[in-house]
Scaffold this motif. Structure first.
Motif, short mmCIF file in Angstrom:
data_model
loop_
_atom_site.label_atom_id
_atom_site.label_comp_id
_atom_site.label_asym_id
_atom_site.label_seq_id
_atom_site.Cartn_x
_atom_site.Cartn_y
_atom_site.Cartn_z
N ASP A 14 54.02 -11.79 -41.26
CA ASP A 14 53.17 -10.83 -41.96
C ASP A 14 52.25 -11.60 -42.90
O ASP A 14 52.71 -12.38 -43.73
CB ASP A 14 54.01 -9.85 -42.79
N ILE A 15 50.94 -11.36 -42.77
CA ILE A 15 49.96 -11.99 -43.65
C ILE A 15 49.19 -10.87 -44.33
O ILE A 15 48.50 -10.09 -43.67
CB ILE A 15 49.00 -12.90 -42.86
N PHE A 48 44.61 -21.11 -48.76
CA PHE A 48 45.10 -20.00 -47.94
C PHE A 48 46.40 -19.44 -48.49
O PHE A 48 46.57 -18.22 -48.59
CB PHE A 48 45.29 -20.46 -46.49
N LEU A 49 47.33 -20.33 -48.87
CA LEU A 49 48.61 -19.87 -49.38
C LEU A 49 48.50 -19.20 -50.74
O LEU A 49 49.32 -18.37 -51.11
CB LEU A 49 49.61 -21.03 -49.44
N ILE A 50 47.47 -19.56 -51.52
CA ILE A 50 47.26 -18.89 -52.80
C ILE A 50 46.65 -17.51 -52.58
O ILE A 50 47.03 -16.53 -53.22
CB ILE A 50 46.35 -19.73 -53.71
N VAL A 54 52.26 -14.79 -47.23
CA VAL A 54 52.74 -15.05 -45.87
C VAL A 54 54.26 -14.88 -45.88
O VAL A 54 54.96 -15.53 -46.65
CB VAL A 54 52.36 -16.47 -45.40
N ARG A 55 54.74 -13.98 -45.02
CA ARG A 55 56.17 -13.74 -44.92
C ARG A 55 56.59 -13.94 -43.47
O ARG A 55 56.02 -13.35 -42.56
CB ARG A 55 56.51 -12.32 -45.36
N VAL A 56 57.56 -14.81 -43.25
CA VAL A 56 58.07 -15.09 -41.91
C VAL A 56 59.48 -14.53 -41.84
O VAL A 56 60.34 -14.86 -42.65
CB VAL A 56 58.07 -16.61 -41.63
N ARG A 57 59.71 -13.67 -40.85
CA ARG A 57 61.03 -13.08 -40.66
C ARG A 57 61.52 -13.39 -39.25
O ARG A 57 60.77 -13.24 -38.29
CB ARG A 57 60.98 -11.57 -40.85
#
Length: 64
Positions: A14-15, A48-50, A54-57
């Motif tokens: 999820d982004i 990008f990360l700021i 970003v959630r990885v499941r």
């Protein structure tokens, strides 16, 4: 081995954009990083990360 059950693993990524204040901070960090001569790849990943959450499941489907 005919009746062997093998788990099927999946990944959900999820982004989502963060609040506007994080976007401004991300842009400032990106511009500052390029201005001081940091590698563009590293600056782009950090920015990008700021700016985005970003959630990885990892999930496993269960067959009943």
């Amino acid at each position: 081995m005919e009746n062997t059950m093998v788990p099927r693993f999946g990944v959900t990524i999820d982004i989502t954009p963060r609040e506007p204040s994080f976007a401004v901070i991300g842009c400032v960090v990106g511009i500052l990083g390029i201005w001081v001569g940091a590698p563009v790849c590293a600056v782009a990943i950090g920015t990008f990360l700021i700016m985005f959450r970003v959630r990885v499941r990892f999930w496993k489907r269960r067959d009943i």
